[in-house]
Motif scaffolding. Structure first.
Motif, PDB file in Angstrom:
ATOM      1  N   GLN A   1      24.511   2.211 -60.948  1.00  0.00           N
ATOM      2  CA  GLN A   1      25.693   2.697 -60.207  1.00  0.00           C
ATOM      3  C   GLN A   1      26.343   3.897 -60.896  1.00  0.00           C
ATOM      4  O   GLN A   1      27.034   4.676 -60.252  1.00  0.00           O
TER       5      GLN A   1
ATOM      6  N   ASP B   1      26.924  -0.986 -53.150  1.00  0.00           N
ATOM      7  CA  ASP B   1      27.427  -2.272 -52.623  1.00  0.00           C
ATOM      8  C   ASP B   1      26.462  -2.960 -51.654  1.00  0.00           C
ATOM      9  O   ASP B   1      26.156  -4.140 -51.836  1.00  0.00           O
TER      10      ASP B   1
ATOM     11  N   ASN C   1      32.831  -3.364 -57.565  1.00  0.00           N
ATOM     12  CA  ASN C   1      32.346  -2.904 -56.256  1.00  0.00           C
ATOM     13  C   ASN C   1      33.412  -1.926 -55.737  1.00  0.00           C
ATOM     14  O   ASN C   1      34.396  -1.657 -56.443  1.00  0.00           O
ATOM     15  N   LEU C   2      33.213  -1.430 -54.512  1.00  0.00           N
ATOM     16  CA  LEU C   2      34.151  -0.421 -53.994  1.00  0.00           C
ATOM     17  C   LEU C   2      35.580  -0.962 -53.921  1.00  0.00           C
ATOM     18  O   LEU C   2      36.535  -0.284 -54.326  1.00  0.00           O
TER      19      LEU C   2
ATOM     20  N   ARG D   1      24.208  -2.611 -61.783  1.00  0.00           N
ATOM     21  CA  ARG D   1      25.610  -2.267 -62.076  1.00  0.00           C
ATOM     22  C   ARG D   1      25.746  -1.588 -63.446  1.00  0.00           C
ATOM     23  O   ARG D   1      26.581  -0.713 -63.618  1.00  0.00           O
TER      24      ARG D   1
ATOM     25  N   TRP E   1      29.683   3.505 -55.341  1.00  0.00           N
ATOM     26  CA  TRP E   1      29.799   2.097 -54.901  1.00  0.00           C
ATOM     27  C   TRP E   1      29.403   1.947 -53.433  1.00  0.00           C
ATOM     28  O   TRP E   1      28.813   0.942 -53.045  1.00  0.00           O
TER      29      TRP E   1
ATOM     30  N   LYS F   1      33.715   6.291 -55.712  1.00  0.00           N
ATOM     31  CA  LYS F   1      33.668   5.677 -54.375  1.00  0.00           C
ATOM     32  C   LYS F   1      32.293   5.861 -53.739  1.00  0.00           C
ATOM     33  O   LYS F   1      31.736   4.931 -53.166  1.00  0.00           O
TER      34      LYS F   1
END
Ligand SMILES: NC(=O)c1ccc[n+]([C@@H]2O[C@H](COP(=O)([O-])OP(=O)(O)OC[C@H]3O[C@@H](n4cnc5c(N)ncnc54)[C@H](OP(=O)(O)O)[C@@H]3O)[C@@H](O)[C@H]2O)c1
Length: 405
Positions: A231, A382, A146-147, A227, A378, A375
């Motif tokens: 992503q 997220d 995640n971030l 994911r 995510w 960034k």
């Protein structure tokens, strides 16, 4: 021009990715003289092997691409083995000694084909051993979970490496179809002038795989389709088609990040309207999969881009496993009823891994994911993952041609 002379340390040299992709790509770069015949490859893992034992282990992975036995054995002479464990400092000091012996004018590369939790200890081990100066580091997706964890990975890497020397692989960026699309956007001014909200109604990004999870249940349970391909691959494909094309290709990663930063966030209230998630029937019976698993093997995300160019154009990102056919495409549906389909996979082109490794050696960052893209992706993903349980899980038959829920 002389081909680059490199010392390439491959961490995880006995792993699946090293065998299937990285070593075959290095062999091809060697036989095509895209790396000098004086280069050195250091294969690193824990097993107590000699150089010859590693060469015997890796040889069967290198016999499929039509290279003669003679050329293969010449290549293998340039591969040396280094035993070590990331958990202790001695491995990095020993590696340093090995590198120092051969370094001279060779460019130093570290490729981390290992589980992401090792990125931090390896980056710190290399830094503490004093072997990061002017070296390049290549890492694999996923960058974090995640971030927050992506930022932790990043700060560990930045202790030893500058952004310029960090190469984050999303191997989709090495696929010929995506670069054909960029070339058309650069050359065909009429096509480019139609790539906006005045002419385009919807954009569909689709990544369907024939394969299921192939015995990798333990890994897939912690990841899921969003994911695994959403992503990264799906968002990079979207960025390649929607970015503002910069006059200078060197600015492409910046342009991709800019458009990803404009993705409209999917709010908790709207999540059920914007997301479909599903699982193929039989997934819960796969090895190492929980009998009540909620992990998605398919997703569809509907979103928009909030900028002048794309406002109100509907975008869908779709990915899934165990479908009838492998599909990786960008479909642009124009308002006049016409459609352009960009197929990302193209036959008879070099493997995407070979392309990205060559580009890392050339230091061409357009083929790699910048930290701003990581960034931005995510930040978009997220909130979806945090509330994914609010979306009911659907089920589909293995081998279907498309998902219709
Ligand atoms: N496999 C794929 O198709 C694929 C695709 C895209 C991205 N990736 C990414 O690529 C990375 C590698 O994946 P993989 O599937 O190749 O993993 P893998 O098969 O599990 O290989 C892991 C490697 O790490 C080594 N290793 C593990 N712990 C170690 C330690 N403490 N010290 C030294 N070496 C250690 C193992 O060597 P020994 O056990 O021999 O010591 C092995 O060579 C992951 O980040 C993955 O997410 C993989």
């Amino acid at each position: 021009m002389a081909s680059p002379n490199i010392v390439f340390t491959l961490f995880g040299a006995t792993g699946d990715l090293a065998q299937k992709k990285i070593m075959p790509a290095l062999l091809n770069l060697y036989t095509q003289e895209k790396i000098s015949h004086d280069s050195v490859i250091i294969a690193f893992s824990r097993r107590p092997w000699t150089n010859d034992e590693y060469r015997t282990f890796i040889e069967p992975s290198l016999t499929e691409n039509g290279v003669s036995k003679d050329a293969l054995h010449k290549f293998l002479k340039h591969v040396v083995y280094a035993q070590g464990n990331f958990d202790g400092p001695t491995a990095f000091d020993q590696l340093k000694n090995k590198i120092e012996v051969v370094r001279r004018d060779r460019q130093v590369f570290f490729h981390l084909a290992v589980q992401p939790e090792f990125y931090e200890p390896i980056a710190l081990g290399l830094k503490n051993a004093g072997i990061t100066d002017s070296a390049k580091i290549i890492i694999e997706k996923p960058i974090g979970h995640n971030l927050k964890t992506a930022e932790l990975v990043e700060s560990a890497l930045r202790k030893g490496f500058t952004e310029e020397n960090i190469f984050r692989i999303d191997h989709y960026l090495g696929k010929a179809g995506l670069h054909d699309l960029v070339a058309v956007r650069q050359k065909d001014s009429e096509f480019e002038s139609h790539l906006n909200k005045d002419f385009v109604k919807t954009i569909e990004i689709k990544i369907l795989e024939q394969i299921a999870i192939e015995g990798r249940g333990e890994f897939y349970e912690t990841v899921g389709a969003i994911r695994d391909v959403g992503q990264n691959h799906a968002l990079e494909m979207l960025a390649m088609v929607t970015m503002d094309m910069p006059p200078n290709s060197a600015h492409i990663p910046e342009a991709r990040a800019k458009v990803l930063q404009r993705l409209v966030p999917i709010t908790t209230e709207k999540i059920a309207e914007h997301i479909i998630r599903a699982q193929y029937k039989g997934y819960r019976q796969e090895q190492d999969v929980d009998a009540h698993s909620e992990t998605e093997t398919y997703f569809k995300i509907k979103t928009e881009i909030n900028n002048d160019r794309w406002q109100n154009v509907h975008i869908s990102l779709e990915g899934g496993k165990a479908f009838e056919l492998k599909v990786a495409e960008i479909k642009i549906n124009f308002s006049d009823g016409t459609t352009k389909v960009c197929n990302i996979e193209r036959a008879h082109t070099p493997d995407a891994y070979e392309v990205v490794l060559e580009k890392a050696i050339e230091s061409d960052k357009t083929y790699f994911v910048s930290i701003d893209e990581v960034k931005a992706s995510w930040k978009f993903i997220d909130p979806i993952l945090e509330h994914i349980k609010d979306v009911s899980l659907k089920f589909y038959d293995k081998g279907v041609s498309s998902a219709s829920f």
